[in-house]
Design an enzyme around this catalytic site. Structure first.
Site, short mmCIF file in Angstrom:
data_model
loop_
_atom_site.label_atom_id
_atom_site.label_comp_id
_atom_site.label_asym_id
_atom_site.label_seq_id
_atom_site.Cartn_x
_atom_site.Cartn_y
_atom_site.Cartn_z
N SER A 103 -12.79 1.16 -0.30
CA SER A 103 -12.82 0.42 0.97
C SER A 103 -14.14 -0.30 1.22
O SER A 103 -14.62 -0.36 2.36
CB SER A 103 -12.46 1.34 2.14
OG SER A 103 -11.13 1.81 2.00
N GLY B 74 -8.39 2.23 -0.72
CA GLY B 74 -7.29 1.54 -0.06
C GLY B 74 -6.98 2.04 1.34
O GLY B 74 -5.95 1.69 1.92
N HIS C 89 -9.47 5.59 -13.72
CA HIS C 89 -9.23 5.31 -12.30
C HIS C 89 -8.28 6.38 -11.75
O HIS C 89 -7.36 6.82 -12.44
CB HIS C 89 -8.63 3.92 -12.13
CG HIS C 89 -8.61 3.45 -10.71
ND1 HIS C 89 -7.71 3.92 -9.79
CD2 HIS C 89 -9.41 2.57 -10.05
CE1 HIS C 89 -7.95 3.33 -8.62
NE2 HIS C 89 -8.98 2.52 -8.75
N ASN D 115 -11.22 -5.11 -8.92
CA ASN D 115 -10.07 -4.48 -9.59
C ASN D 115 -8.82 -5.01 -8.90
O ASN D 115 -8.51 -4.60 -7.79
CB ASN D 115 -10.19 -2.96 -9.46
CG ASN D 115 -8.93 -2.24 -9.93
OD1 ASN D 115 -8.09 -2.84 -10.62
ND2 ASN D 115 -8.80 -0.97 -9.58
N TRP D 116 -8.15 -5.93 -9.58
CA TRP D 116 -6.97 -6.56 -8.95
C TRP D 116 -5.74 -5.68 -9.01
O TRP D 116 -4.70 -6.03 -8.47
CB TRP D 116 -6.70 -7.92 -9.61
CG TRP D 116 -7.54 -9.04 -9.05
CD1 TRP D 116 -8.58 -8.92 -8.17
CD2 TRP D 116 -7.41 -10.44 -9.31
NE1 TRP D 116 -9.10 -10.15 -7.87
CE2 TRP D 116 -8.40 -11.11 -8.56
CE3 TRP D 116 -6.55 -11.20 -10.12
CZ2 TRP D 116 -8.55 -12.50 -8.59
CZ3 TRP D 116 -6.72 -12.59 -10.14
CH2 TRP D 116 -7.70 -13.23 -9.38
N LYS D 117 -5.84 -4.54 -9.71
CA LYS D 117 -4.68 -3.62 -9.84
C LYS D 117 -3.45 -4.42 -10.27
O LYS D 117 -3.57 -5.38 -11.02
CB LYS D 117 -4.47 -2.87 -8.53
CG LYS D 117 -5.75 -2.25 -7.98
CD LYS D 117 -5.49 -1.24 -6.91
CE LYS D 117 -6.81 -0.82 -6.30
NZ LYS D 117 -6.70 0.40 -5.54
N GLU E 89 -5.88 6.23 -9.79
CA GLU E 89 -4.46 5.87 -9.78
C GLU E 89 -3.83 6.12 -11.15
O GLU E 89 -2.65 6.45 -11.25
CB GLU E 89 -4.29 4.41 -9.33
CG GLU E 89 -4.52 4.29 -7.83
CD GLU E 89 -4.94 2.91 -7.35
OE1 GLU E 89 -4.83 1.93 -8.10
OE2 GLU E 89 -5.40 2.83 -6.19
N GLU F 17 -15.62 6.90 -6.95
CA GLU F 17 -14.57 6.44 -6.05
C GLU F 17 -13.82 7.63 -5.45
O GLU F 17 -12.88 8.14 -6.05
CB GLU F 17 -13.55 5.59 -6.81
CG GLU F 17 -14.11 4.34 -7.44
CD GLU F 17 -13.02 3.28 -7.59
OE1 GLU F 17 -13.17 2.21 -7.02
OE2 GLU F 17 -12.01 3.57 -8.25
N GLY G 140 -11.36 -3.04 -4.70
CA GLY G 140 -9.93 -3.28 -4.88
C GLY G 140 -9.47 -4.40 -3.96
O GLY G 140 -9.63 -5.59 -4.25
N GLY G 141 -8.90 -4.04 -2.82
CA GLY G 141 -8.27 -4.99 -1.90
C GLY G 141 -9.14 -6.20 -1.57
O GLY G 141 -8.65 -7.34 -1.58
#
Ligand code: PEP
Length: 257
Positions: free
Chosen positions: A214, A174, A93, A10-12, A95, A168, A235-236
């Site tokens: 994470s 994150g 998600h 997930n590159w957000k 966010e 999640e 993600g990251g």
């Protein structure tokens, strides 16, 4: 049916065309890890360019609107992302639930719209730190999923192909601190029993439940060893081919021994 581990990046809101070289590197590496299903959800603007070049990875979106079209300035429909080359969409998600006020019923409407457009869905769920501390995490996540999952009739006969659930925990996203393997095991077992209750033994067991929060190459092996973990939403660590494919490698290792 035993499904391949599903590793989704997930590159957000990260990535301009300069990131296409990273997507190419991920695609090339994925061709060496065929026992794992690798996919990327870049920003909308990169869906088509990545789809056009990708030979191995699946490409998807991070959200879509619930309506088919109309006066929704700045929004994008499921049919539009499918037209750009998306094969799946991440929905619910945390966010989006937090920053855009998305309710369970709104997420469910998006899921139904995405399925009608022929997309696969990754349905996210997860509790806040406060909910976990209060001891209500499992009840919260089950209620969130009951309210967000699409109607059974839309999925009949192809549940495992069309639906993935991503657990999640919000406090793990994150932060660099993943949930413990005990917490993941408890939650994934609870989600599995909910899926069996909602969709029946055979189909409920066919849905992959992936963990997100994470995940890194260093903790991936332990997480993938947990029962009912069918992959990861990353993600990251999905922003560079090295770290992302380190996670994919950890997912393919049980098959290599
Ligand atoms: C995510 O936002 O879906 C996620 C899992 O992020 P990270 O891997 O950076 O915690």
């Amino acid at each position: 049916m035993t499904r391949r581990p599903y590793i989704v990046g997930n590159w957000k809101m990260h990535g301009t065309r300069a990131m296409l070289s990273e997507a190419r590197a991920i695609d090339r590496a994925a061709q060496r890890h065929m026992k794992v299903e690798v996919a990327l959800a870049p920003p909308y603007t990169l869906i088509h360019p990545i789809h056009r070049e990708a030979e191995q990875i699946g490409v998807g979106a991070q959200d879509c609107h619930h309506a088919e079209g109309g006066a929704h300035t700045g929004d994008i429909s499921a049919a539009m992302i499918a037209d750009a080359g998306a094969k799946f969409v991440i929905l619910g998600h945390s966010e989006r639930r937090t920053a855009h006020g998305e309710t369970d019923s709104r997420v469910q409407a998006k899921a139904e719209s995405a399925l009608a457009a022929g997309l696969r869905i990754i349905m996210c769920c997860g509790e806040s730190a406060e909910t976990r501390e209060s001891g209500n995490a499992v009840a919260f996540v089950k209620a969130q999923l009951r309210g967000s999952l699409p109607a059974f009739e839309q999925l009949l006969g192809e549940l495992g192909d069309r639906l993935t659930v991503a657990y999640e925990p919000i406090w793990a996203i994150g932060t660099g601190t993943a949930a413990t393997t005990d917490d993941i095991a408890e939650m994934h077992a609870a989600i599995r029993s909910l899926l069996v209750e909602l969709y029946g033994e055979e189909q409920g067991n066919d849905v992959r439940i992936i963990y997100g929060g994470s995940v890194k190459p260093e903790n991936a092996t332990a997480i993938f060893a947990v029962p009912n973990v069918g992959g990861a939403l990353v993600g990251g660590a999905s922003l560079t081919a090295d770290t992302f494919m380190g996670i994919a490698l950890a997912a393919s290792e049980p098959f290599d021994v």
